[in-house]
Write an enzyme that holds these catalytic residues in place. Structure first.
Site, PDB file in Angstrom:
ATOM      1  N   GLU B  60       0.824  -1.211   0.000  1.00 31.66           N
ATOM      2  CA  GLU B  60       0.000   0.000   0.000  1.00 31.66           C
ATOM      3  C   GLU B  60       0.859   1.264   0.000  1.00 31.66           C
ATOM      4  OE1 GLU B  60      -0.490  -2.638   1.958  1.00 31.66           O
ATOM      5  OE2 GLU B  60      -2.333  -3.441   1.093  1.00 31.66           O
ATOM      6  N   ALA B  84     -10.125  -0.025   3.525  1.00 36.14           N
ATOM      7  CA  ALA B  84      -9.566   1.115   4.279  1.00 36.14           C
ATOM      8  C   ALA B  84      -8.748   0.620   5.469  1.00 36.14           C
ATOM      9  CB  ALA B  84     -10.684   2.035   4.748  1.00 36.14           C
ATOM     10  N   HIS B 129     -11.812  -5.628   8.128  1.00 31.68           N
ATOM     11  CA  HIS B 129     -12.577  -5.327   6.911  1.00 31.68           C
ATOM     12  C   HIS B 129     -13.770  -4.439   7.221  1.00 31.68           C
ATOM     13  CE1 HIS B 129     -10.634  -9.275   6.260  1.00 31.68           C
ATOM     14  NE2 HIS B 129     -10.415  -8.829   5.048  1.00 31.68           N
TER      15      HIS B 129
END
Lengths: 412, 338
Positions: B60, B84, B129
């Site tokens: 990321e 996220a 999640h």
């Protein structure tokens, strides 16, 4: 029962600490001119020996020898010498300015001037370097106005970065010099993305990024190398191995048994290990990697083997953690003296011209500092207060407009 | 006009921008050939080519660093962070680089990136999640944070974000991808079919960043919400039988302070709702702003309804989730106290 000895916890230590005999003078340095120079477009598979060599062009007598000699014109050599001398003179003057209380912070690149200077001259105006704070010679080689640099260091009214950034964390887009930051390694991946954008747009602009050897331990380094390799980005990834990251020696970044250049092998890209105090070797390696990048052969990792002669910054005292004499004993010598010796040996330089150049540089630096001092040193002058609220976003939102008004620097 | 669910509206926005601007590139983990784990980029590579929509290594920080470098050269990258919850390895890039670049370089460099990321709970995703990290980004000056609640807004806001010259965190409430979930998890799942905000025009249009929407006008109490909680709040208002004004903030940075203040000054009461845990959440900032600017217009203390201050739990999904019951209770408290 086992006969094995108990496990040992290894914490690496440098060869010598203050008061101990420095072993650095005994470092075995390979002779100049011995390393092969493969075609720049060779497959990386055929280049796996190079990370363990040391590419050197200038020998002990100042002669340029071997296949990596870039055969630069005397004019270019003198240009490089001037950039390096200017960097050193500027560093000395501004370090003193810090001690005189004229600014908050300064960092010298003493001993490493060849790297930025040679690479700045080797790349094209449309290329972009993603610097560290110890390659100011890049800017000096491209003639960045000294007074603007001093204005930035003094954070005064004419500071081109509008008083928002720590001294020497420059940004100079027109000189191919990306915005610096105090976070280490964070821009290595930007260089890769920038280079990928060049490839996507099919424009002939390559990127060059710097990392210190200590910063190679950051995850950013690994991620940048991964992306560079995966997308075959036209980027030159440099590691300036100056032996010290503040007080941490290079072994703490994981190279007690390998080299930084050898990191390249795992990513499937070529790794060159280069004498960073040899202006010609730095130039040659950069030209080679640039040819490769422009030829769609992707990234090259280059380790520049050098020595950080000065402290990390004005806040550092290296005598607390390394032997005082280590810098003098550095076996690869001083990059400025070596290029000077080379120019003299080929009959393109002499003591008289050298003294004249030193005097010219001294006058330039003095004049720039005087001009910036007339504007003001840190705390005596600053950009308009409204500048504090500019550039947070493309356009300030209501918070910034209100706060600017609250402090009395503009209308709400 | 056609009816699209939110994930298809996002896909449509991305497709429009790929066609509209050759500088737009889309990339992330699994977004290329496969089309993304939520299908947001489905078909884009096939239609626009390998070089416009491609897969990345699982890194990321590297994804965002690459995007910034591309943005600096004039591209408009739209990287996806798959959840996220996985954005934190990129946090340094977003905070120390994307958000600071324009400022620290005296305006020489900036990176117009739009970071898309599905966020929020209600899907039994457990703590990795389901989280809602918007307050962390709202606190970072230099970043914009946008959260749509309908297909129409998702497309218009995403196009506006991509065209914006500042870095934008675009958080997609994943529970809303396929339907306007109102928090009544025990009832039949609703789809976007028939919802007025699922009418999504073809082609290019924008919804401006920094402009809230009054999704239910009312006089008695103001409810501030965004993302999934807009729909949950509407259900709670109906359940409580209160004439509430429900304001969908749509972007928390920039924040539409005018719409918020006008509503609270009118109603004199305010309930703030978000999924993220309460302490240090964005509701605290909203509450402080309202207290500072309309204290004398308030009839009752401001209430916050939020996730509990625990990690996002799995088995306790509906105990943690600030559902319509908790919001309705807050509405009643606010209406009953004076």
């Amino acid at each position: 029962m086992s006969n094995r000895p108990p496990l040992e916890f290894h914490v690496p230590e440098p060869p010598a600490r203050p008061g101990q005999l420095s072993e650095i003078a005994g470092t075995v340095v390979p002779e100049a001119g011995l390393v092969r120079r493969p075609d720049a477009l060779s497959s990386s598979v055929d280049l796996r020996d190079l990370p363990f060599e040391l590419i050197r062009v200038l020998d002990d007598d100042g002669q340029a020898i071997g296949p990596w000699d870039p055969r630069l014109s005397p004019e270019r050599l003198r240009q490089g010498l001037k950039a390096m001398l200017l960097t050193r003179a500027f560093d000395d003057r501004l370090f003193r300015a810090h001690r005189q209380g004229k600014t908050s912070f300064y960092m010298k690149s003493t001993g490493e001037e060849a790297i930025g200077a040679a690479q700045s001259l080797a790349l094209e105006p449309q290329d972009m370097c993603f610097p560290t704070y110890r390659v100011m010679s890049w800017l000096h080689a491209r003639g960045y106005p000294l007074v603007d640099m001093v204005n930035q260091i003094f954070s005064n009214e004419r500071d081109p970065l509008r008083g928002r950034q720590l001294p020497i964390l420059f940004s100079a887009r027109d000189y191919g010099f990306y915005s610096l930051s105090g976070n280490l390694g964070t821009r290595y991946g930007h260089a890769v993305g920038w280079a990928m954008a060049s490839a996507y747009r099919q424009i002939d602009s390559i990127a060059l990024a710097y990392s210190g050897e200590g910063t190679t331990a950051e995850g950013d380094f690994h991620e940048a190398l991964t992306f560079a390799a995966v997308y075959r980005a036209p980027v030159i990834l440099c590691v300036t191995n100056n032996q010290w990251a503040i007080s941490s020696f290079a072994g703490l970044a994981g190279t007690e048994n390998t080299t930084f250049a050898a990191r390249a092998i795992g990513y499937g890209m070529p790794g060159l290990r280069v004498d960073g105090n040899d202006f010609l070797a730095v130039t040659a390696a950069t030209q080679w990697a640039a040819e490769r990048a422009r030829g769609n052969m992707g990234p090259t990792l280059i380790e520049f083997y050098t020595y950080r002669v000065a402290g990390h910054s004005t806040s550092d005292d290296p005598t607390r953690y390394r032997p005082r004499e280590e810098a003098e004993q550095w076996p690869l010598g001083d990059p400025v003296a070596r290029l000077q010796q080379h120019l003299i040996s080929i009959g393109e330089w002499d003591d008289e011209r050298h003294s004249a150049l030193l005097a010219e540089i001294d006058a330039q630096v003095r004049s720039a500092v005087r001009e910036a001092e007339a504007v003001g040193t840190l705390g005596k002058s600053k950009p308009p207060l409204s500048e504090m609220f500019e550039g947070v976003f493309a356009e300030p939102d209501w918070r910034l407009i209100e706060q600017r008004s609250e402090i009395g620097a503009g209308n709400a | 006009m056609r009816e699209l669910n939110m994930v298809k509206a996002i896909n449509d926005a991305l497709g429009v921008m790929l066609a509209h601007d050759p500088n737009v590139l889309i990339f992330g983990e699994d977004v290329g050939y496969f089309g993304g784990v939520f299908r947001a980029t489905e078909g884009l590579q096939a239609k626009h080519g390998l070089k416009r929509c491609f897969d990345t290594p699982i890194a990321e920080g590297g994804i965002i660093a690459t995007a910034i470098g591309m943005g600096v050269q004039g591209l408009r990258p739209v990287p996806e962070i798959q959840f996220a919850d996985y954005i934190l390895p990129a946090f340094d890039q977003l905070v120390s680089e994307a958000a600071r670049l324009r400022y620290r370089s005296g305006g020489e460099f900036w990176a117009p990136i739009t970071v898309r990321s599905p966020y929020g709970g209600g899907i039994f995703g457990g703590q990795t999640h389901s989280q809602s990290p918007e307050a962390i980004f709202a606190h970072v000056t230099g970043l914009k944070t946008v959260i749509p609640s309908t297909p129409y807004d998702a497309k218009g806001l995403l196009i506006a974000a991509i065209e914006c010259d500042d870095p934008v965190i675009f958080l997609e409430p994943k529970r809303l991808y396929n339907g306007p979930f109102d928090g009544h998890h025990d009832r039949e799942i609703a789809s976007w079919a028939g919802h007025p905000a699922a009418q999504v025009p073809e082609g290019h249009y924008t919804v401006p960043l920094g402009k809230a929407a009054i999704v239910r006008p009312g006089e008695a109490v103001t409810v501030l919400a965004y993302g999934t909680m807009v729909h949950v709040a509407l259900a709670a208002v109906a359940d409580a039988g209160v004439d509430a004004e429900v304001v969908d903030l749509r972007s928390i940075v920039p924040l539409d302070i005018e719409t918020i203040l006008a509503s609270v000054n009118k109603t004199g009461r305010c309930v703030i709702v978000h999924e993220a845990s309460r302490f240090g959440g964005f509701g605290g900032e909203l509450s402080a702003l309202i207290q500072e600017r309309c204290f004398y217009g308030l009839e009752t203390p401001i209430e916050r309804v939020a996730g509990w201050d625990t990690p996002y739990p799995h088995a306790f999904e509906w105990d943690y989730f600030p559902g319509p019951g908790r919001i309705a209770a807050a509405l009643r408290r606010v209406m009953e106290s004076n």
